[in-house]
Motif scaffolding. Structure first.
Motif, PDB file in Angstrom:
ATOM      1  N   LYS A  74      26.084  82.294  55.514  1.00 11.43           N
ATOM      2  CA  LYS A  74      27.443  81.796  55.720  1.00 11.43           C
ATOM      3  C   LYS A  74      27.621  80.599  54.791  1.00 11.43           C
ATOM      4  O   LYS A  74      26.988  79.560  54.983  1.00 11.43           O
ATOM      5  CB  LYS A  74      27.653  81.331  57.166  1.00 11.43           C
ATOM      6  N   LYS A  95      27.910  91.123  70.335  1.00  8.33           N
ATOM      7  CA  LYS A  95      27.523  89.837  70.896  1.00  8.33           C
ATOM      8  C   LYS A  95      26.781  90.105  72.206  1.00  8.33           C
ATOM      9  O   LYS A  95      27.208  90.957  73.004  1.00  8.33           O
ATOM     10  CB  LYS A  95      28.758  88.978  71.180  1.00  8.33           C
ATOM     11  N   ASP A 125      23.882  89.890  68.243  1.00 10.47           N
ATOM     12  CA  ASP A 125      23.898  88.460  67.947  1.00 10.47           C
ATOM     13  C   ASP A 125      23.924  87.701  69.264  1.00 10.47           C
ATOM     14  O   ASP A 125      24.853  87.861  70.055  1.00 10.47           O
ATOM     15  CB  ASP A 125      25.128  88.100  67.108  1.00 10.47           C
ATOM     16  N   LYS A 141      28.257  95.097  65.193  1.00  8.73           N
ATOM     17  CA  LYS A 141      27.455  93.982  65.715  1.00  8.73           C
ATOM     18  C   LYS A 141      27.983  93.655  67.103  1.00  8.73           C
ATOM     19  O   LYS A 141      29.196  93.457  67.263  1.00  8.73           O
ATOM     20  CB  LYS A 141      27.574  92.790  64.774  1.00  8.73           C
ATOM     21  N   ASP A 150      20.800  82.590  61.663  1.00 12.78           N
ATOM     22  CA  ASP A 150      22.165  82.176  61.350  1.00 12.78           C
ATOM     23  C   ASP A 150      22.223  80.656  61.531  1.00 12.78           C
ATOM     24  O   ASP A 150      22.022  79.908  60.573  1.00 12.78           O
ATOM     25  CB  ASP A 150      23.140  82.928  62.276  1.00 12.78           C
ATOM     26  N   GLU A 151      22.400  80.195  62.758  1.00 12.65           N
ATOM     27  CA  GLU A 151      22.568  78.756  63.038  1.00 12.65           C
ATOM     28  C   GLU A 151      21.407  77.895  62.553  1.00 12.65           C
ATOM     29  O   GLU A 151      21.590  76.703  62.317  1.00 12.65           O
ATOM     30  CB  GLU A 151      22.742  78.531  64.549  1.00 12.65           C
ATOM     31  N   GLU A 166      20.138  88.694  65.924  1.00 13.87           N
ATOM     32  CA  GLU A 166      20.558  87.463  65.249  1.00 13.87           C
ATOM     33  C   GLU A 166      20.420  86.256  66.185  1.00 13.87           C
ATOM     34  O   GLU A 166      20.882  86.300  67.326  1.00 13.87           O
ATOM     35  CB  GLU A 166      22.017  87.641  64.823  1.00 13.87           C
ATOM     36  N   ASN A 211      21.498  85.899  57.633  1.00 15.23           N
ATOM     37  CA  ASN A 211      22.970  85.859  57.701  1.00 15.23           C
ATOM     38  C   ASN A 211      23.399  84.671  56.830  1.00 15.23           C
ATOM     39  O   ASN A 211      23.165  83.509  57.190  1.00 15.23           O
ATOM     40  CB  ASN A 211      23.403  85.660  59.169  1.00 15.23           C
ATOM     41  N   ASN A 269      23.546  84.250  69.499  1.00 14.78           N
ATOM     42  CA  ASN A 269      24.000  82.856  69.357  1.00 14.78           C
ATOM     43  C   ASN A 269      23.176  81.892  70.220  1.00 14.78           C
ATOM     44  O   ASN A 269      23.727  81.148  71.045  1.00 14.78           O
ATOM     45  CB  ASN A 269      25.497  82.739  69.698  1.00 14.78           C
TER      46      ASN A 269
HETATM   47 MG   LIG Z   1      25.662  84.654  64.313  1.00 14.69          MG
END
Ligand SMILES: [Mg+2]
Ligand SMILES: CSCC[C@@H](NC(=O)CCC(=O)O)C(=O)O
Length: 368
Positions: free
Chosen positions: A263, A163, A189, A161, A239-240, A214, A261, A191
């Motif tokens: 978490k 970033k 990803d 993965k 994700d977030e 992501e 994802n 973010n």
């Molecule tokens: Mg992430």
């Protein structure tokens, strides 16, 4: 079980190398553990975020206040201390999923230890080991990135993965594809670093056959992620934006999320994480276990979760050595690209007294 004591243990563990994302650079894992003592067993957990609210709104100092002043008084007042009773007791407090997850996981650990049951068994794990992916930060040069990826592949990681952020996206992906081939399981990803105005640019990632992209857009913007998914073929993974099973159901219904994802900390703990898994699995949406650079205290329960049937993609459940020269638990070591699922009672690990002492900044009672 009866709650007797809750201790907060602030730890700071240096990372083996800086970890740069679109929202900042980490050089130390600086967080806290919760240690709870009940009349029948003890439990441990780890707060997943950092001293600054850069990944999500929660942060170390704030979570300590929320636990001390709002969550613990409600939990301590329960006539019966048990995992199933916790969520309703904490529900009146809005948000703060990571703080709730830390308390809930410590209670779950103690409860399972008192029954002699592993978290893996409790959650319904179907595997004894899980494939390990690795998250690779933004590097100063393409050469340094390729060297890092080469090293992780040599260690046996089965998925890479990367970033990404504006200015570091097409070139690193192209360089990794050119060096390591089209078959390498590869994902990115962002973010939340892009906007819908970047849709045409992000569509250029489609040629690289990525597993997913992501959280490309701002968190909690399901509508924008759905509109982006209409314009790119790379599956959008959230994700977030996903805080619970309800968000996951909405995102899937809107086609804002074709991969999840999961978490546990982000969704308030392992019971809700299993619900997220169940919702996605019921819709044929693959899930994988995300990471927050956890020490072994947080890594162990993530491995139990990652062994559930719907976790069909390698997660960010890397070996302890990905981030730490020394962990505060027995290290998780990669074998043939996999990590073992803990099978001892509870989360299956405890802190090692000596490393814990060395990495502890301070510890105090939150509840006695
Ligand atoms: Mg992430
Ligand atoms: C400091 S970045 C933490 C959040 C990030 N986590 C990772 O990239 C994986 C970190 C890990 O390997 O634990 C994510 O957005 O998925």
């Amino acid at each position: 079980m009866k709650l007797e004591r809750v201790e907060i243990v602030h730890v700071a563990i240096p990372l083996v190398s800086p970890f740069r994302t679109s929202f900042g650079t980490m050089t130390t894992k600086d967080t806290f553990l919760l240690h709870i003592v009940t009349d029948t067993a003890e439990g441990w957990s780890e707060f997943a975020a950092d001293p600054e609210p850069l990944y999500c709104p929660e942060f170390v100092a704030g979570a300590e206040i929320v636990l001390r002043d709002f969550l613990l008084p409600r939990v301590a007042a329960l006539p019966v201390l048990g995992t199933a009773h916790l969520a309703p007791a904490m529900a009146k407090i809005k948000g703060h999923e990571l703080a709730k997850a830390a308390l809930g996981t410590a209670v779950l650990d103690a409860e399972l230890r008192s029954y002699g049951m592993s978290l893996a068994t409790y959650l319904g794990a179907v595997r004894e080991r899980v494939p390990a992916g690795v998250s690779v930060g933004i590097h100063p040069t393409l050469g340094e990135l390729l060297d890092a990826v080469e090293g992780y592949l040599a260690e046996g990681y089965v998925r890479i993965k990367l970033k990404i952020e504006p200015g570091w996206d097409l070139e690193p992906v192209r360089a990794v594809r050119e060096r390591f081939g089209a078959e390498l399981p590869l994902q990115v990803d962002a973010n939340t670093a892009y906007t819908l105005a970047d849709a045409e640019h992000l569509r250029r990632l489609d040629e690289f056959g990525l597993l997913l992209i992501e959280e490309p857009l701002d968190e909690n913007n399901l509508h924008a992620h759905a509109r982006l998914q209409q314009r790119i073929s790379t599956p959008v993974c959230l994700d977030e934006s996903l805080h619970n099973a309800r968000d996951t159901a909405s995102a899937i219904a809107m086609d804002a999320c074709r991969v999840v994802n999961v978490k546990p900390a982000r969704v308030g703990g392992y019971l809700e994480a299993r619900r997220v898994h169940d919702v996605a699995h019921a819709h044929g949406v693959p899930v994988w276990c995300g990471g927050m650079l956890e020490t072994g205290i947080g890594r162990a329960p993530n491995l139990a979760l990652a062994a559930l049937p719907g976790f069909t993609l390698p997660g960010d459940t890397s070996a302890s050595s990905r981030y730490f020269a020394e962990d505060i638990t027995e290290p998780f070591v990669l074998v043939d690209g996999h990590l073992p699922v803990p099978r001892k009672p509870g989360i299956g690990v405890e802190p090692l007294p000596e490393p814990l002492r060395r990495f502890t900044r301070h510890r105090r009672d939150l509840y006695v």
